[in-house]
Write an enzyme that holds these catalytic residues in place. Structure first.
Site, PDB file in Angstrom:
ATOM      1  N   ARG A 117      -0.197  15.157  12.336  1.00 21.80           N
ATOM      2  CA  ARG A 117       0.713  14.792  11.235  1.00 21.80           C
ATOM      3  C   ARG A 117       0.977  16.027  10.379  1.00 21.80           C
ATOM      4  NH1 ARG A 117      -0.788   8.690   9.558  1.00 21.80           N
ATOM      5  NH2 ARG A 117       1.180   8.819   8.450  1.00 21.80           N
ATOM      6  N   PRO A 118       1.911  16.863  10.831  1.00 22.51           N
ATOM      7  CA  PRO A 118       2.188  18.106  10.112  1.00 22.51           C
ATOM      8  C   PRO A 118       2.769  17.853   8.720  1.00 22.51           C
ATOM      9  CG  PRO A 118       3.790  17.733  11.874  1.00 22.51           C
ATOM     10  CD  PRO A 118       2.769  16.655  11.986  1.00 22.51           C
ATOM     11  N   ILE A 119       2.654  18.875   7.850  1.00 24.62           N
ATOM     12  CA  ILE A 119       3.240  18.745   6.503  1.00 24.62           C
ATOM     13  C   ILE A 119       4.172  19.921   6.214  1.00 24.62           C
ATOM     14  CG2 ILE A 119       1.455  17.283   5.464  1.00 24.62           C
ATOM     15  CD1 ILE A 119       0.248  19.885   4.278  1.00 24.62           C
ATOM     16  N   ASP A 120       4.686  20.539   7.296  1.00 22.77           N
ATOM     17  CA  ASP A 120       5.541  21.716   7.116  1.00 22.77           C
ATOM     18  C   ASP A 120       6.775  21.405   6.253  1.00 22.77           C
ATOM     19  OD1 ASP A 120       5.898  20.181   9.628  1.00 22.77           O
ATOM     20  OD2 ASP A 120       7.736  21.348   9.785  1.00 22.77           O
ATOM     21  N   ASP A 135       5.001   1.166  11.824  1.00 18.59           N
ATOM     22  CA  ASP A 135       3.815   0.443  11.358  1.00 18.59           C
ATOM     23  C   ASP A 135       3.736  -0.977  11.912  1.00 18.59           C
ATOM     24  OD1 ASP A 135       2.838   2.529   9.932  1.00 18.59           O
ATOM     25  OD2 ASP A 135       3.418   1.783   7.966  1.00 18.59           O
ATOM     26  N   ARG A 167      -5.608   9.936   4.273  1.00 21.13           N
ATOM     27  CA  ARG A 167      -4.596  10.849   4.773  1.00 21.13           C
ATOM     28  C   ARG A 167      -3.477  11.034   3.727  1.00 21.13           C
ATOM     29  NH1 ARG A 167      -1.290  14.226   7.864  1.00 21.13           N
ATOM     30  NH2 ARG A 167       0.519  13.756   6.620  1.00 21.13           N
ATOM     31  N   CYS A 187      -6.176  12.460  11.662  1.00 19.95           N
ATOM     32  CA  CYS A 187      -5.417  11.220  11.673  1.00 19.95           C
ATOM     33  C   CYS A 187      -5.471  10.575  13.045  1.00 19.95           C
ATOM     34  CB  CYS A 187      -3.990  11.517  11.294  1.00 19.95           C
ATOM     35  SG  CYS A 187      -3.006  10.056  11.453  1.00 19.95           S
ATOM     36  N   ILE A 222       8.125   7.650  16.453  1.00 21.85           N
ATOM     37  CA  ILE A 222       7.704   8.355  15.237  1.00 21.85           C
ATOM     38  C   ILE A 222       6.424   9.155  15.469  1.00 21.85           C
ATOM     39  CG2 ILE A 222       7.180   8.119  12.761  1.00 21.85           C
ATOM     40  CD1 ILE A 222      10.006   7.163  13.468  1.00 21.85           C
ATOM     41  N   ARG A 265      -8.319  -0.531   4.807  1.00 24.21           N
ATOM     42  CA  ARG A 265      -7.445   0.437   4.127  1.00 24.21           C
ATOM     43  C   ARG A 265      -6.125  -0.207   3.718  1.00 24.21           C
ATOM     44  NH1 ARG A 265      -5.603   4.259   7.833  1.00 24.21           N
ATOM     45  NH2 ARG A 265      -4.237   4.676   6.089  1.00 24.21           N
ATOM     46  N   LYS A 322       0.838  -1.212   0.000  1.00 18.94           N
ATOM     47  CA  LYS A 322       0.000   0.000   0.000  1.00 18.94           C
ATOM     48  C   LYS A 322       0.869   1.257   0.000  1.00 18.94           C
ATOM     49  CE  LYS A 322      -1.754   1.725   3.999  1.00 18.94           C
ATOM     50  NZ  LYS A 322      -1.533   3.171   4.140  1.00 18.94           N
ATOM     51  N   ASN A 323       1.903   1.261   0.854  1.00 19.32           N
ATOM     52  CA  ASN A 323       2.694   2.480   1.018  1.00 19.32           C
ATOM     53  C   ASN A 323       3.594   2.774  -0.182  1.00 19.32           C
ATOM     54  OD1 ASN A 323       1.519   2.929   3.451  1.00 19.32           O
ATOM     55  ND2 ASN A 323       3.192   2.056   4.670  1.00 19.32           N
TER      56      ASN A 323
END
Ligand code: UD1
Length: 418
Positions: free
Chosen positions: A121-124, A306, A92, A116, A328, A398, A22-23
């Site tokens: 879960r920042p995206i900076d 995970d 997400r 989430c 993490i 998912r 999936k990832n």
């Protein structure tokens, strides 16, 4: 509402073919947006997240199809610049479309992805990377509006943490950019190499994937191609753990052995016997596992976050005390409530979870609160006495293709009911 009903206590035994990752599939589907012509993906797992990604591509103007684990994505001459808010909320990982849209059409508008279950879960780092490459970014009413000032140009980008998502998004933005992009402290996950492998086959110039410094030289155009998605190392870890916790044995085929080493070495420490040959893993487990003292989640090649819930579930009855450290995500022990309800002895203090092995687990009705946590509680149900009922299957679906069917194939007594 669907549920899994498990009669625990069956020893798992048999052979299983591992699904595609999936990832890997999600960023690769996003990458197909950059290509002219058609891409055909084999070994693509049949998952709700994959359907969401294909729906996004469809909504942007691409022609997509999916059957028998083969997905196709065809460019029809248009790529719209906005992803519908509802589609963004579905998964997400939809943020991974940002880099690819910028790469192809130099602008995009998306809403912040869905809340989430693993904490903030920042995206900076993603956005800082884009800014360095010449993108103006405004955030308005929950939307992220990106426009390229002049053109996307290569840049030197140093990540403060080897973020998987930021590394992928920057690669996607850089492959069609002007000049050279260097990502320092890049993530080294095998799924990044799979993404780079696909893009290279389409004509991209990428070096250093799998290492901490990735160099991308922009090209003018990419052409779709045929590509096979790598096997899913976390699904592999799940089936190995489930087998280990029931004292069983499994031949896991189509596995990525090297990518799974940090996990399989843990199961060896717990007393399982593991042999590998080609892309097959053979695991045999005794009746009682040994606790493991020091399990720290880390970026690859460290132990994967995970797999934390998955390994924890298989150590609940191990002899001794296991200690986990989650480095993490700050909210990744939510599965422990369900495990405790089944009789597990777990104490969570900040980022540490201490698991004292118990003699027995008992079936219970519990909810999957996130994808891997859901897999963890299912594993606990398999080795518990009596009946367990698992709800919240939308999370499990998912990431796992034919989850209960695969476990039933190995001898588990597990059914999905309405
Ligand atoms: C992460 C995992 C990945 C896993 C995926 C799904 C790691 C390093 N990454 O990838 O293996 O498959 O979840 O569960 O294990 N962060 C920021 N700013 C950013 C981006 C990230 O602060 O812009 C932080 C996150 O909050 C987190 C850490 O960096 O603490 C790792 O994030 P990242 O690797 O980006 O997450 P994913 O790509 O979702």
């Amino acid at each position: 509402m669907q549920k899994l009903v498990i009669q625990g206590g069956k020893r798992l035994r048999g052979e299983l073919d591992l699904q595609g990752a999936k990832n890997s599939a999600l960023p690769i589907l996003s990458a197909s947006l950059l290509c002219d012509g058609e891409s055909v993906f084999h070994n693509c797992p049949c998952l709700t997240d994959i359907y969401s990604a294909l729906r996004i591509l469809n909504s942007l103007g691409f022609k997509c199809s999916f059957s028998d684990n083969t997905a196709t994505v065809k460019y029809n001459g248009i790529c719209r610049s906005e992803i519908d808010g509802e589609l963004m909320q579905e998964m997400r990982s939809s943020i991974i479309f940002l880099g690819a849209m910028l790469g192809r059409i130099k602008e995009c508008t998306v809403s912040y992805p869905g809340g989430c279950e693993l904490g903030s879960r920042p995206i900076d780092m993603h956005l800082d990377g884009f800014r360095k490459m010449g993108v103006d970014i405004r955030e308005e009413y929950g939307k992220i509006i990106c426009k390229v000032r002049d053109k996307i140009h290569g840049a030197k980008i140093s990540l403060s943490f080897p973020s998987v998502g930021a590394t992928e998004n920057i690669i996607l933005c850089a492959v069609l950019a002007d000049g050279e992009t260097v990502i320092n402290n890049s993530a080294r996950e095998p799924e990044i190499c799979d993404l780079a492998g696909y893009l290279r086959k389409c004509g991209a110039k990428i070096k250093g994937d799998g290492e901490s410094r990735i160099v991308i030289n922009g090209v003018k155009k990419l052409n779709g191609c045929e590509y096979s998605i790598m096997p899913d190392r976390i699904a592999g870890a799940t089936y190995l753990s489930a087998t280990a916790s029931t004292g069983g044995e499994i031949i896991l085929k189509n596995a990525c052995i090297n990518a799974m080493e940090s996990f399989t070495s843990m199961l060896e420490s717990a007393g399982c016997s593991i042999n590998t040959s080609g892309n097959t893993i053979y695991l045999r487990s005794g009746s009682c596992l040994k606790a493991i003292k020091n399990i720290k989640t880390m970026p690859y090649p460290g132990f994967p976050t995970d797999a934390q819930a998955i390994l924890m579930a298989s150590l609940l009855k191990a002899k001794g005390t296991s200690v986990f450290e989650e480095n993490i995500f700050d909210c990744r022990y939510r599965h422990t409530d369900a495990l405790i309800k089944m009789g597990a002895d777990i104490q969570v203090i900040g980022k540490t979870a201490v698991v004292h092995g118990v003699k027995r687990l008992y079936g219970a009705t519990v909810e999957a609160t996130d994808l891997r946590g859901g897999a963890g509680v299912t594993i606990a149900g398999l080795s518990a006495e009596g009946t367990s009922i698992i709800t919240g299957l939308n999370h499990i679906d998912r990431g796992y293709e034919n989850f209960e069917k695969s476990l039933a194939l190995l001898g588990a007594d597990i059914k999905r009911t309405e």
